[in-house]
Design a protein around this motif. Sequence first.
Motif, short mmCIF file in Angstrom:
data_model
loop_
_atom_site.label_atom_id
_atom_site.label_comp_id
_atom_site.label_asym_id
_atom_site.label_seq_id
_atom_site.Cartn_x
_atom_site.Cartn_y
_atom_site.Cartn_z
N LEU A 69 44.29 14.87 -32.95
CA LEU A 69 45.31 14.05 -32.29
C LEU A 69 46.70 14.37 -32.86
O LEU A 69 47.68 14.49 -32.12
N GLY A 70 46.72 14.57 -34.17
CA GLY A 70 47.99 14.88 -34.84
C GLY A 70 48.59 16.22 -34.45
O GLY A 70 49.78 16.46 -34.68
N THR A 71 47.79 17.10 -33.86
CA THR A 71 48.33 18.42 -33.45
C THR A 71 49.04 18.33 -32.10
O THR A 71 49.74 19.25 -31.70
N LEU A 72 48.83 17.22 -31.36
CA LEU A 72 49.48 17.09 -30.05
C LEU A 72 50.98 16.85 -30.25
O LEU A 72 51.41 16.24 -31.23
N ASN A 73 51.74 17.35 -29.29
CA ASN A 73 53.19 17.21 -29.39
C ASN A 73 53.76 16.52 -28.16
O ASN A 73 53.04 16.32 -27.17
N GLU A 74 55.04 16.21 -28.23
CA GLU A 74 55.70 15.58 -27.08
C GLU A 74 55.47 16.45 -25.85
O GLU A 74 55.60 17.67 -25.93
N GLY A 75 55.09 15.83 -24.75
CA GLY A 75 54.83 16.60 -23.52
C GLY A 75 53.35 16.87 -23.31
O GLY A 75 52.93 17.20 -22.21
N ASP A 76 52.54 16.73 -24.35
CA ASP A 76 51.10 16.94 -24.22
C ASP A 76 50.43 15.69 -23.63
O ASP A 76 51.05 14.64 -23.52
N TYR A 77 49.14 15.84 -23.30
CA TYR A 77 48.40 14.73 -22.68
C TYR A 77 47.17 14.34 -23.50
O TYR A 77 46.57 15.18 -24.16
#
Length: 270
Positions: A69-77
């Motif tokens: 979860l921590g690898t997701l960035n702004e713009g991801d889903y």
Amino acid sequence: VRKEVLNPVVKLMDIEAPRVAKSAKPGQFVIIRIYDKGERIPLTIADYDPEKGTVTIVFQEVGKSTKLLGTLNEGDYILDFVGPLGNTMEVPKDAKKILGVGGGVGIPALYPKLKMLHQEGYKVEAILGGRSEEYVIFKKEMEAVCDKVHYATDDGTLGKKGFVTDVLKEVLENDKEVDYVITVGPVIMMKNVCKMTKEYNIPTIVSMNPLMVDGTGMCGACRIEVGGETKFVCMDGPIFDGHLVNFDLAMTRLNMFKKQEKVSLELYEQ
Ligand code: FES
């Protein structure tokens, strides 16, 4: 829509989820799943903005799923973002002063509850604790909604050196106005807080965060014992009378997949 690193192991995300944001209440939680075979992660809602349509989550990276979860960035889903789930708290109308006691990622989970009470005109104080100053998150937010905030850290870098219960004892000894306590944090911390408030005869509510699977009362994974009865945290909680919770059993259940969680993390990190 927004990601912030709060300390080396804790991250905050504002998630666009307008329908959840519209009906969320303090104390409720969401269950998220990052991909179709992913583990379901229950997370207490740390804040919500019905106008912007966002829900704030704060999580500690402890295993495979939270690291992912921590690898997701702004713009991801995120594949699934289910909620709001669970009950909300009820505080007696005539409570004189409410004391919130929070530790670690329990602090952002405590925040919307104290924020609402502050908006409703209650006198609110908080005791926040963590390993060191950088692990005590949401200080600014909490100070904005509390009449006073006390701190305790293991190494003394912020507030008193020691545990939140050390500060709790001082507050309960000196401030006879405190007549209601809300505590959210590690199970051992909530257990010790409840033990102390019981001695002082002060009603205390806790927010439990066990393992969960479906979040709809069907699997039984989230069961705990409250007042000698089995309760499902996803349906009957997460908020309970802290003086009735069997914390030792809750801790045992929380740790029962530690071995598998370790293997899963090792495989993920290879
Ligand atoms: Fe399955 Fe609560 S998570 S019954």
